[in-house]
Design an enzyme around this catalytic site. Structure first.
Site, short mmCIF file in Angstrom:
data_model
loop_
_atom_site.label_atom_id
_atom_site.label_comp_id
_atom_site.label_asym_id
_atom_site.label_seq_id
_atom_site.Cartn_x
_atom_site.Cartn_y
_atom_site.Cartn_z
N GLY A 41 0.84 -1.16 -0.02
CA GLY A 41 -0.06 0.11 0.06
C GLY A 41 0.80 1.17 0.11
O GLY A 41 0.55 2.31 0.68
N LEU B 100 3.61 1.21 -4.96
CA LEU B 100 4.50 0.58 -5.70
C LEU B 100 3.86 -0.51 -6.35
O LEU B 100 4.61 -1.39 -7.13
CB LEU B 100 5.69 0.18 -4.80
CG LEU B 100 6.58 1.14 -4.28
CD1 LEU B 100 7.59 0.55 -3.56
CD2 LEU B 100 7.31 2.16 -5.34
N SER C 213 1.95 -3.04 -5.16
CA SER C 213 1.97 -4.20 -4.45
C SER C 213 0.54 -5.08 -4.64
O SER C 213 0.68 -6.40 -4.77
CB SER C 213 2.08 -4.29 -2.82
OG SER C 213 1.13 -3.28 -2.37
N ALA D 60 -1.43 -4.90 -7.27
CA ALA D 60 -1.21 -5.79 -8.75
C ALA D 60 -0.41 -6.92 -8.74
O ALA D 60 -0.59 -7.83 -9.30
CB ALA D 60 -0.88 -4.60 -9.77
N ALA D 61 0.81 -6.66 -8.16
CA ALA D 61 1.88 -7.76 -8.05
C ALA D 61 1.53 -8.95 -7.46
O ALA D 61 1.59 -10.14 -8.15
CB ALA D 61 3.23 -7.30 -7.64
N ASP E 283 -1.03 -0.62 -13.05
CA ASP E 283 -0.08 -1.42 -12.26
C ASP E 283 -0.30 -2.88 -12.80
O ASP E 283 0.67 -3.48 -12.82
CB ASP E 283 -0.68 -1.36 -10.88
CG ASP E 283 -0.69 -0.10 -10.10
OD1 ASP E 283 -0.24 0.71 -10.87
OD2 ASP E 283 -0.71 0.09 -8.86
C1 MEV Z 1 -2.23 5.46 -8.22
O1 MEV Z 1 -0.95 4.74 -8.08
C2 MEV Z 1 -2.13 6.40 -9.48
C3 MEV Z 1 -3.48 7.04 -9.86
O2 MEV Z 1 -3.22 7.65 -11.05
C4 MEV Z 1 -4.68 6.18 -9.98
C5 MEV Z 1 -4.60 5.30 -10.92
O3 MEV Z 1 -3.98 5.42 -12.14
O4 MEV Z 1 -5.25 4.21 -10.67
C6 MEV Z 1 -3.64 8.09 -8.76
#
Ligand code: MEV
Length: 298
Positions: free
Chosen positions: A85, A88, A90, A92-93, A134
């Site tokens: 959280g 980075l 995490s 998604a990985a 991600d």
């Molecule tokens: C969050 O890591 C990045 C944002 O652009 C949200 C997203 O892309 O889902 C704020």
């Protein structure tokens, strides 16, 4: 038993603007989540928070991946180098590595595009809103332009991540996205151009990346950071780490992810010096590498 690993990511440019269809450039980093999957007689999920069955509170992403693939008899074990959280990638990985490990263990035959798509569906289900960044980067690796999904080679210079240790949990990400939306609604004539400008870094960034011009790339990262600050997603702690890294000679430094805490990163040719400066400014410094490898069978 099958073990797969999937990387975390940083945003070189474009977070928040990507929510409004603008371009972003993200890159996989060599911090990985490892997931092993083994056929078993029931669902068992083990991580550093303990062992559970299907549990959408403690192991939401892994439970959702198991349900998505329709298996009822798998034991899954998770270990991870990615701070949870913290912007980075995490979640998604762990989602991508779980889908891939089960896919291989059961020979389902899904390809990487399917894994990225299912991973994004799971993030959307759990978080309510999430861009494809991600899950796509964690699956494919390297530098990815969003939304075109063009893949590029990662930078071959150093990277240091600075963690403020104040998490950007997915709920907080949703809150920050809403906060930016509210500002945009109140002052469209001021905020819309900022969002557009953030989206415009990507095109220039791609050229600088291909020329390996890290000085210029770093300067534009600094400008992108300033605009994220203007959107109200910076914090005192993030700025302290960003300025410490720049003062120590990094090419550039910026927030990565939603902001409001979480992580920044610096592009640098002297990672140890940058890391010392980040530590001295109160952050946790993680020296890592960019990687072209996405999800891998170990
Ligand atoms: C969050 O890591 C990045 C944002 O652009 C949200 C997203 O892309 O889902 C704020």
């Amino acid at each position: 038993m099958t073990t797969c690993s999937a990387p975390g990511k940083i945003y070189l440019f474009g977070e928040h603007a990507v929510v409004y269809g603008e371009s972003a450039l993200a890159c996989a980093v060599e911090l990985r989540t490892h997931v092993s999957a083994k056929k078993s007689d029931s669902v068992k999920i083990t991580s550093k928070i303990g062992t559970t069955g299907l549990n959408f509170r403690k192991h939401a992403y892994v439970s959702s991946a198991i349900i998505k693939l329709g298996v009822k008899d798998v034991a899954v074990k998770i270990t991870s180098d990615i701070p949870i959280g913290s912007g980075l990638g995490s979640s998604a990985a762990v989602t991508v590595a779980t889908l891939s490990a089960i896919n291989d263990e059961y020979s389902f035959g899904f390809g990487k595009e399917d894994i990225a798509r299912m991973g994004h569906e799971i993030e959307l289900d759990i978080q309510g809103a999430a861009s494809q960044t991600d899950t796509f980067v964690s699956t494919m690796g390297g530098v990815v332009e969003i939304p075109s999904r063009t893949l590029m080679q990662p930078p071959d210079c150093g990277i240091v991540i600075g963690n403020t240790r104040k998490g950007t949990k997915s709920k907080k990400t949703a809150k920050l996205v809403k906060q930016v939306a509210a500002l945009k609604e109140e002052y469209p004539e001021i905020i819309d151009p900022i969002i557009k400008t953030i989206g415009s870094f990507t095109q220039k960034g791609r050229i600088l990346l291909s020329e390996k011009d890290y000085n210029s790339l770093g300067r534009l990262m600094n400008v992108n950071h300033g605009l994220l600050d203007a959107l109200g997603v910076g914090t005192t702690e993030l700025s302290a780490l960003v300025y410490a890294a720049r003062d120590a000679g990094a090419f550039g430094a910026k927030i990565t992810g939603a902001g409001g805490g979480g992580c920044m990163f610096a592009l640098t040719d002297s990672p140890k010096k940058t890391a010392s400066a980040i530590k001295a400014a109160g952050g946790e410094a993680i020296i890592t590498e960019f990687t072209k490898e996405g999800v891998l069978k170990e």
